[in-house]
Enzyme design. Sequence first.
Site, mmCIF file in Angstrom:
data_model
loop_
_atom_site.group_PDB
_atom_site.id
_atom_site.type_symbol
_atom_site.label_atom_id
_atom_site.label_comp_id
_atom_site.label_asym_id
_atom_site.label_seq_id
_atom_site.Cartn_x
_atom_site.Cartn_y
_atom_site.Cartn_z
ATOM 1 N N SER A 1 1.355 6.677 2.335
ATOM 2 C CA SER A 1 2.047 7.702 3.128
ATOM 3 C C SER A 1 3.259 8.270 2.402
ATOM 4 O O SER A 1 3.944 7.574 1.651
ATOM 5 C CB SER A 1 2.514 7.118 4.464
ATOM 6 O OG SER A 1 1.436 6.572 5.154
ATOM 7 N N GLU B 1 -8.591 -1.385 5.835
ATOM 8 C CA GLU B 1 -7.427 -1.386 6.726
ATOM 9 C C GLU B 1 -7.861 -1.490 8.180
ATOM 10 O O GLU B 1 -7.307 -2.241 8.959
ATOM 11 C CB GLU B 1 -6.605 -0.100 6.521
ATOM 12 C CG GLU B 1 -5.465 0.045 7.537
ATOM 13 C CD GLU B 1 -4.410 1.066 7.126
ATOM 14 O OE1 GLU B 1 -4.775 2.067 6.500
ATOM 15 O OE2 GLU B 1 -3.236 0.842 7.445
ATOM 16 N N GLU C 1 -4.280 9.337 18.043
ATOM 17 C CA GLU C 1 -4.927 10.653 18.054
ATOM 18 C C GLU C 1 -5.948 10.750 16.917
ATOM 19 O O GLU C 1 -7.066 11.259 17.115
ATOM 20 C CB GLU C 1 -3.881 11.767 17.915
ATOM 21 C CG GLU C 1 -2.974 11.950 19.131
ATOM 22 C CD GLU C 1 -1.966 10.832 19.322
ATOM 23 O OE1 GLU C 1 -1.526 10.238 18.316
ATOM 24 O OE2 GLU C 1 -1.628 10.524 20.483
ATOM 25 N N SER D 1 5.049 -0.907 4.013
ATOM 26 C CA SER D 1 5.324 -2.231 4.572
ATOM 27 C C SER D 1 5.463 -3.245 3.449
ATOM 28 O O SER D 1 4.641 -3.283 2.528
ATOM 29 C CB SER D 1 4.202 -2.658 5.516
ATOM 30 O OG SER D 1 4.079 -1.740 6.575
ATOM 31 N N GLN E 1 0.856 -1.194 0.000
ATOM 32 C CA GLN E 1 0.000 0.000 0.000
ATOM 33 C C GLN E 1 0.889 1.239 0.000
ATOM 34 O O GLN E 1 1.548 1.537 0.997
ATOM 35 C CB GLN E 1 -0.876 -0.027 1.265
ATOM 36 C CG GLN E 1 -1.732 1.194 1.487
ATOM 37 C CD GLN E 1 -2.070 1.372 2.965
ATOM 38 O OE1 GLN E 1 -1.446 0.779 3.834
ATOM 39 N NE2 GLN E 1 -3.044 2.207 3.249
HETATM 40 C C1 LIG Z 1 4.865 0.043 11.449
HETATM 41 C C2 LIG Z 1 4.266 0.947 10.420
HETATM 42 C C3 LIG Z 1 3.853 0.440 9.198
HETATM 43 C C4 LIG Z 1 3.285 1.285 8.216
HETATM 44 N N1 LIG Z 1 2.917 0.756 7.006
HETATM 45 C C5 LIG Z 1 2.436 1.595 6.023
HETATM 46 C C6 LIG Z 1 2.119 1.102 4.711
HETATM 47 O O1 LIG Z 1 2.268 -0.082 4.427
HETATM 48 N N2 LIG Z 1 1.696 1.971 3.776
HETATM 49 C C7 LIG Z 1 1.506 3.296 4.047
HETATM 50 O O2 LIG Z 1 1.088 4.024 3.167
HETATM 51 N N3 LIG Z 1 1.797 3.808 5.278
HETATM 52 C C8 LIG Z 1 2.255 2.987 6.265
HETATM 53 N N4 LIG Z 1 2.566 3.501 7.524
HETATM 54 C C9 LIG Z 1 2.447 4.952 7.739
HETATM 55 C C10 LIG Z 1 1.348 5.371 8.709
HETATM 56 O O3 LIG Z 1 0.109 5.280 8.107
HETATM 57 C C11 LIG Z 1 1.675 6.799 9.172
HETATM 58 O O4 LIG Z 1 2.894 6.764 9.873
HETATM 59 C C12 LIG Z 1 0.608 7.364 10.083
HETATM 60 O O5 LIG Z 1 -0.576 7.563 9.390
HETATM 61 C C13 LIG Z 1 1.044 8.689 10.747
HETATM 62 O O6 LIG Z 1 1.534 9.587 9.817
HETATM 63 P P1 LIG Z 1 2.927 10.334 10.035
HETATM 64 O O7 LIG Z 1 3.940 9.291 10.323
HETATM 65 O O8 LIG Z 1 3.159 11.222 8.891
HETATM 66 O O9 LIG Z 1 2.728 11.181 11.348
HETATM 67 P P2 LIG Z 1 2.029 12.623 11.423
HETATM 68 O O10 LIG Z 1 0.779 12.589 10.671
HETATM 69 O O11 LIG Z 1 3.033 13.650 11.112
HETATM 70 O O12 LIG Z 1 1.679 12.692 12.972
HETATM 71 C C14 LIG Z 1 2.591 13.161 13.973
HETATM 72 C C15 LIG Z 1 1.821 13.260 15.268
HETATM 73 O O13 LIG Z 1 0.814 14.267 15.147
HETATM 74 C C16 LIG Z 1 -0.432 13.751 15.527
HETATM 75 N N5 LIG Z 1 -1.507 14.424 14.768
HETATM 76 C C17 LIG Z 1 -1.564 14.647 13.437
HETATM 77 N N6 LIG Z 1 -2.701 15.264 13.130
HETATM 78 C C18 LIG Z 1 -3.394 15.432 14.270
HETATM 79 C C19 LIG Z 1 -4.656 16.002 14.611
HETATM 80 N N7 LIG Z 1 -5.440 16.534 13.693
HETATM 81 N N8 LIG Z 1 -5.044 15.981 15.910
HETATM 82 C C20 LIG Z 1 -4.233 15.440 16.865
HETATM 83 N N9 LIG Z 1 -3.040 14.891 16.605
HETATM 84 C C21 LIG Z 1 -2.622 14.890 15.329
HETATM 85 C C22 LIG Z 1 -0.338 12.278 15.203
HETATM 86 O O14 LIG Z 1 -1.285 11.524 15.937
HETATM 87 C C23 LIG Z 1 1.079 11.973 15.614
HETATM 88 O O15 LIG Z 1 1.143 11.759 16.991
HETATM 89 C C24 LIG Z 1 3.124 2.667 8.501
HETATM 90 C C25 LIG Z 1 3.543 3.173 9.743
HETATM 91 C C26 LIG Z 1 4.120 2.338 10.705
HETATM 92 C C27 LIG Z 1 4.558 2.923 12.011
#
Ligand SMILES: Cc1cc2nc3c(=O)[nH]c(=O)nc-3n(C[C@H](O)[C@H](O)[C@H](O)COP(=O)(O)OP(=O)(O)OC[C@H]3O[C@@H](n4cnc5c(N)ncnc54)[C@H](O)[C@@H]3O)c2cc1C
Lengths: 405, 365
Positions: free
Chosen positions: A131, A246, A374, A163, A128
């Site tokens: 991100s 998902e 969150e 992933s 997928q």
């Molecule tokens: C183990 C793992 C596997 C993954 N596998 C995949 C995959 O296969 N494909 C894929 O596409 N993605 C994948 N991801 C990505 C995952 O979907 C994102 O990491 C996740 O959605 C968070 O996005 P970010 O890392 O950009 O954090 P950010 O969005 O930058 O968030 C940073 C912090 O801000 C907080 N935050 C953001 N907006 C708000 C709000 N409006 N209110 C309150 N708090 C807020 C978040 O909760 C977090 O604590 C994976 C992530 C992990 C850890």
Amino acid sequence: MDFNDTPQEADYRAQVKAWIAANAGEYLNPPAKPWALDDFVARSKAWQAKKHAAGYVGITWPKAVGGQGLSPMHQIIFNQEESRTHVPTGLYSIGLGMCIPTVFTHGSPEVAARYVPRALKGEEVWCQLFSEPVAGSDLASIRTRAVRDGDEWVINGQKVWTSFAHKSDFGIVVCRTDFDAPKHKGLTMFIVDMHAPGMEVRGIKQMSGGSDFNEVFFTDVRVKDTHRLGDVGEGWKVALTTLMHERLAVGGKPRHAPGYQTLMTVAAGIETDSGPAMERADVRQRIADTYIADEGIKLTQMRALSALSRGAMPGPEQSISKVVVAKTMQDMASFALDLSEASGFAVEPGSDLEKLQGSYMWSAGLRIAGGTDEILRNIIAERVLGLPGDLRPDKDTPFSQLKPL
Amino acid sequence: MNFDLSDDAKTLKEAARKFLDARAGPPVARKVMDSSDTHDAALWAEVVEQGWPAARVPEAHGGLGLGTDEACVLAEEIGRSLAPVPLLSTMGAIEAILLAGTDAQKANWLPKLASGQAVGTIAWAEGDAKSPTAMPSLALSGGTLSGAKSPVADGLVATVAIVTVASADGPAMAIVSLDGVSREKVETLDLVRPSARLQFDNTPAEALGTATDWVKLTEQLAVLAAWEALGTSDAARDMTLAYAKDRVAFGQRIGRYQGVKHKLADMYILSELARAHALHGCWAWSAGAAELSPAAAAARVASLDALKYTAEESVQLHGGIGFTWEHDCQFYYRRNRQIVSALGSRSYWADRLVRALEQRNRAAA
Ligand SMILES: Cc1cc2nc3c(=O)[nH]c(=O)nc-3n(C[C@H](O)[C@H](O)[C@H](O)COP(=O)(O)OP(=O)(O)OC[C@H]3O[C@@H](n4cnc5c(N)ncnc54)[C@H](O)[C@@H]3O)c2cc1C
């Protein structure tokens, strides 16, 4: 109210049990040490092929796409029986759990005919590609660009946290096709060949030490317009299909993750300064808390199953699942390691404590993957409880005119 | 009333912060993690040069004769910077000898520890689920020790260990030169501060003080460890705070969202609660007050709470990037486990706290 299978369900369960007993013999116990990646992939493919030959894949999917056309209850029964063993399945949870349903819901019949059967057999692995470095929670801010060129599209940009990209053959990728539309309106979804020219996959090592996710770079990667999923500009809607799947695919407690039983086993072997751990009120309360959370989620899932077996939609209570499960894993593991004092700190391969240490590390990622704690709380507050959303200053502005903060 | 660190301690803290900001921090921790080094030897030489191991050693034994305030600020700054040097282990051994050593033991060991010629550590754990005050399996017999201690922090680099041994009154201490003692690395959750298994085999050892001294020492160490945990926790919070002010999601800095804001505010609340108790512990230690028992236990519990919450939510607030090997979040997440295991867990110290309160109430009655 009861937990009994209906007569038909009982028949199906008996059949599944017999099949698993006959076919999963080598997986009755956990592996002595974790499989190396290639071994894991080979075993996963072999097991998926066996299931395919026996008709235990795509259980709820339409027969037209190669599924069995059975009810969600059948799928659940199969999962329940399969999860008593330690067969390798994680390789397909994203592909079959999220990508392929998106493919047959939004792709053309020809595309579905090409991809779905091979995915079901396990011959092709999917990932997928959503991100990006600047767009995780806020997925609609992605910047990877797809530009039309005749009957093809040319993709440039970067995805991250993908992933199993390194073991995948295909992926679904959401791209921006119109920079002059507001952020949610200019997106389009495609199927992309992970081995196409211009694709580069680089592993990212996790905090926990393993390397399950990746960065994926697109340089002039060409995709045929026939491999578009949904209409141009409808990528957000298509992505929501994936995300809905998902939440179902990754919502529950990971199979064989330590739970209240592990805590009871660990506590039973510990004599503390204030008596046997199992007689301490704080330990008993923590076991109770863990049971309430883990079993509460299991029972909540059963409510959903009951709805599904009646042919109704599950209620909004399903949305509590991952928020509860991931944090419970982290807190329970931390407590059990605390209770184990020095032995909870030293790493002893193969021990219950090592599993708890793994769980403590992995739960930190689980609280983020597939929607952070969150964001899931925002979804509960806004979509379930009807509270007003946060102000979104960037929602209606053309993407190209958004100014960096 | 003057419930604050001394001016001298504040000056030392500032100097230590400046030095460690330049010389330590996550990149230096990472270097040790990626190597097979037991510590950063060059940094340790500089730390010795700064005179920090000598801080608490009396001038008569070649030290600086500083107070507990100074010891606490050093622990805090080492915790903040994650400096991979055996300073806190050495300071622990020094406190044991100051507390319970004979004149001869002091004269023998303190100058060496103060000058960096010797590196000290405390070895109480035996690889099981026992607390620091549970009876050890090792015992002194005919001036020698046999048996194993594990995991021992900085045990690969230490040259002298304070080892707990069984006695009729509970665990007591022995002082053991590690010359010729066999040791091996123990895999643990903390990849920056390696631990060892020390195997004693008829190793010469001298008794050090009484069982009461060991209990008292654990209180002093609890105060030091509380300051260390505070420093570590605050470093994680500062890093996360900076990220929350920078990272954008949904068109806003994430720090604008209450879900993020409240977590950072909670980190601050837990840290300031812990700081109040850590100061109280520092005072009780320096004043030789009976109040040390509850104060040290409270400092330990409150600091562990702050560190656990801050380390976990720091990963969380960084999102995906926080869960990577390359990011510094893991140092704090892992160090939390090291600090917990080094001196007994939260529930053990919560129990000690309440016992100390009961004892105080009995004494008052
Ligand atoms: C183990 C793992 C596997 C993954 N596998 C995949 C995959 O296969 N494909 C894929 O596409 N993605 C994948 N991801 C990505 C995952 O979907 C994102 O990491 C996740 O959605 C968070 O996005 P970010 O890392 O950009 O954090 P950010 O969005 O930058 O968030 C940073 C912090 O801000 C907080 N935050 C953001 N907006 C708000 C709000 N409006 N209110 C309150 N708090 C807020 C978040 O909760 C977090 O604590 C994976 C992530 C992990 C850890």
